[in-house]
Design an enzyme around this catalytic site. Sequence first.
Site, short mmCIF file in Angstrom:
data_model
loop_
_atom_site.label_atom_id
_atom_site.label_comp_id
_atom_site.label_asym_id
_atom_site.label_seq_id
_atom_site.Cartn_x
_atom_site.Cartn_y
_atom_site.Cartn_z
N LYS A 127 40.70 -0.99 -70.02
CA LYS A 127 39.37 -1.10 -70.93
C LYS A 127 39.41 -0.38 -72.05
CE LYS A 127 40.68 -5.75 -69.76
NZ LYS A 127 41.49 -6.11 -70.72
N TYR B 169 40.17 -1.60 -63.49
CA TYR B 169 39.89 -1.83 -64.93
C TYR B 169 38.99 -1.42 -65.84
CZ TYR B 169 38.64 -6.52 -66.98
OH TYR B 169 38.10 -7.43 -68.33
#
EC number: 1.-.-.-
Length: 412
Positions: free
Chosen positions: A273, A269
């Site tokens: 990002k 993740y």
Amino acid sequence: MSTKLCQRIARTATLSPTSLVPRSSRLIPIVSSAAVRPSSAIPTRRPFSTTESRYLANVQAGMDKIRDAIAENFGGPAHNIGTTSFSLDDTPDLSGKVAVITGGSEGIGYGVAYTLIKHNLSKLFILSRKREVFDGALASIASELGQDKADRVHWIQCNLEDWAQTAVVAEQIKKDTDRLDILVNNSGRGIMTAGLTSYGVDKHMATNHMGHVVLTSHLLPLLQKTAEETGETVRISNQSSNLHSAAPKGTQFKSLEEINEDVGPNGQYGRSKLAGILYARYFDREVTRKMEGSKGRVVMNATHPGFVSTKQSVKDIHEPYPISGFAISHLAEPFKKDQFEGAVPTVYAVTMANEGGQWICAPAKAEAGTDLAQSDELADNLMELTRKIISEKTWPKSVAKGCPMDDVVVHV
């Protein structure tokens, strides 16, 4: 009458007037004005030394950082204690403007969609996977803002993992509108276990970053046309996170094998990002600055919504963390932002920000991010790898001239 009582009455009769003042009043000394020291005689404090001034400034800066960190991440009263100020009510009038939002049917995306429509956006395209979720969102808009506002919202099914389909969606949008003022790259895969798409690419990177690159690249000519014809700033936002700090420290974005490596739910993740921030930096150098001298321009920024109560933080978190996920889904719930508080930095980025290449945190503060997030070299690596993977996995002829963003186009 007793002798003692008679003596007390006699003494009282001979008291002076001042002796009759209540005891509490007699305790306050009466000082004549002549006894007061002249003001010129009162010593003044010397000015702060350079060292003392620097120390106090550092203390204030430290306190401001704490305030901003709290406001950027937590909801309720904490959301409003930062050093910058912007609320959804500050959103300017958007009459005549058109926007596209990925994942605008729920969570933060819905908060953004609702706010833009509330402030008179003329047309909104919501791209998402499930019609039933969109129908619920549309019903809420109609109920709270009126049917006229709801009629301005259009849904197109889009799976950002499928780049060819994403390209078709973008081309359809260009047929349905002659202008595009706002693009919100919001949809994404949350903190979940690793997996590969049908292209053989990590799902986090394929959805959160590369799918949005395909969408943005196809829409870029329309975005630039709008900026040129209106003379205004056209804005794009990428939904990032402070969890970009969870990206592996050795991230280089040099190969498909690297981004397909399973580095754990947080690492997967965080890496995607980080890509959102680097994309904004790259776009600022390769697109925005090259538009200088034009009537208008297109800017892209990344945003951090904070710790928000969404499907990702309440339900999806249990996919990688079946037990420990309860700490996030339940115990932390009282401290989270709601979807509208989480929408604040994105709304600011796509309606107010005039500079690009920033990482904007709630409510409206540009932060530096990690060292990796500030690396132009890493941004170059990322976008070259993005170009290479998209072209190889979809259509070799789709990229012919190198790395500029308007070349990263999957031809339909």
